[in-house]
Design an enzyme around this catalytic site. Structure first.
Site, PDB file in Angstrom:
ATOM      1  N   ASP A 141       0.867  -1.182   0.000  1.00 31.16           N
ATOM      2  CA  ASP A 141       0.000   0.000   0.000  1.00 31.16           C
ATOM      3  C   ASP A 141       0.900   1.226   0.000  1.00 31.16           C
ATOM      4  O   ASP A 141       1.980   1.212   0.602  1.00 31.16           O
ATOM      5  CB  ASP A 141      -0.900   0.015   1.233  1.00 31.16           C
ATOM      6  CG  ASP A 141      -2.019  -1.007   1.170  1.00 31.16           C
ATOM      7  OD1 ASP A 141      -2.439  -1.368   0.051  1.00 31.16           O
ATOM      8  OD2 ASP A 141      -2.488  -1.446   2.234  1.00 31.16           O
ATOM      9  N   ASP A 148      -7.055  -1.413  -4.618  1.00 27.58           N
ATOM     10  CA  ASP A 148      -8.111  -1.001  -3.698  1.00 27.58           C
ATOM     11  C   ASP A 148      -9.008   0.054  -4.346  1.00 27.58           C
ATOM     12  O   ASP A 148     -10.230   0.014  -4.210  1.00 27.58           O
ATOM     13  CB  ASP A 148      -7.513  -0.435  -2.403  1.00 27.58           C
ATOM     14  CG  ASP A 148      -6.671  -1.432  -1.644  1.00 27.58           C
ATOM     15  OD1 ASP A 148      -6.907  -2.648  -1.766  1.00 27.58           O
ATOM     16  OD2 ASP A 148      -5.757  -0.996  -0.902  1.00 27.58           O
TER      17      ASP A 148
END
Length: 190
Positions: free
Chosen positions: A140, A154
């Protein structure tokens, strides 16, 4: 035979279902590939140019690149059951592929393509990143103020869910048909 040709010439076939179906499948595959490839390329860029924990201002204070590895789901929920997310993402991917045969709408092709691309992007991390197969940590790196750190996969999943919610609220089914809610008067007549 000449009558058949004359009839065909007089009434040319409108777009046949086969090309329309091929176009929808191409849209679906294109959006899935776009989301997946963009996700994997940005993760490759982050892992090769940043050190884990590094934070780079992009548009301060709104946007930073902040490289972390997430063993859990959104907001790091379920960090100790990473393997469960691998199974869920594989199941979701298979379910999407099963539903594609019903596609009848370009918007649904977009939504399901983004959903598949995002699911496969994070599933790739779960399967092939450290610490082990099926338990890998997702890369991330996108940080917004007061929000979870996330990635392109995402974003694709969230965008897909938003599109699916809008399509559902508008009554547009996966096959492209429109469902109109019954008015209260009609409900009382039944």
């Amino acid at each position: 035979m000449t009558d058949d040709l004359a009839a065909d010439a007089a009434h040319p076939a409108s777009s046949s279902p086969r090309p329309a179906r091929a176009r929808l499948l191409s849209l679906f595959a294109g959006f899935a590939a776009f989301a997946y490839v963009l996700d994997q390329l940005t993760k490759l860029w982050v892992t090769s140019t940043m050190v884990e924990g590094e934070r780079i201002p992009v548009l301060p204070p709104l946007l930073h690149w902040y490289f972390i590895r997430n063993s859990g789901a959104a907001f790091s929920i379920g960090e100790n059951v990473t393997w469960v997310f691998s199974i869920i993402m594989a199941g979701v991917s298979l379910a999407i592929l099963f539903q594609v045969r019903k596609l009848g709408s370009a918007w649904w092709a977009l939504a399901l393509g983004l959903l598949l691309g995002g699911a496969l992007g994070n599933l790739t991390d779960r399967l092939f990143r450290e610490p082990s197969f099926g338990m890998g940590h997702v890369v991330d790196f996108i940080q917004l103020p007061n929000f979870a750190i996330f990635n392109i996969a995402d974003s694709a999943v969230v965008s897909a869910v938003a599109i699916i919610c809008i399509l559902t609220l508008k009554g547009i089914a996966l096959d492209g048909s429109r469902h109109v809610a019954a008015s209260p008067d009609k409900a009382n007549d039944a």
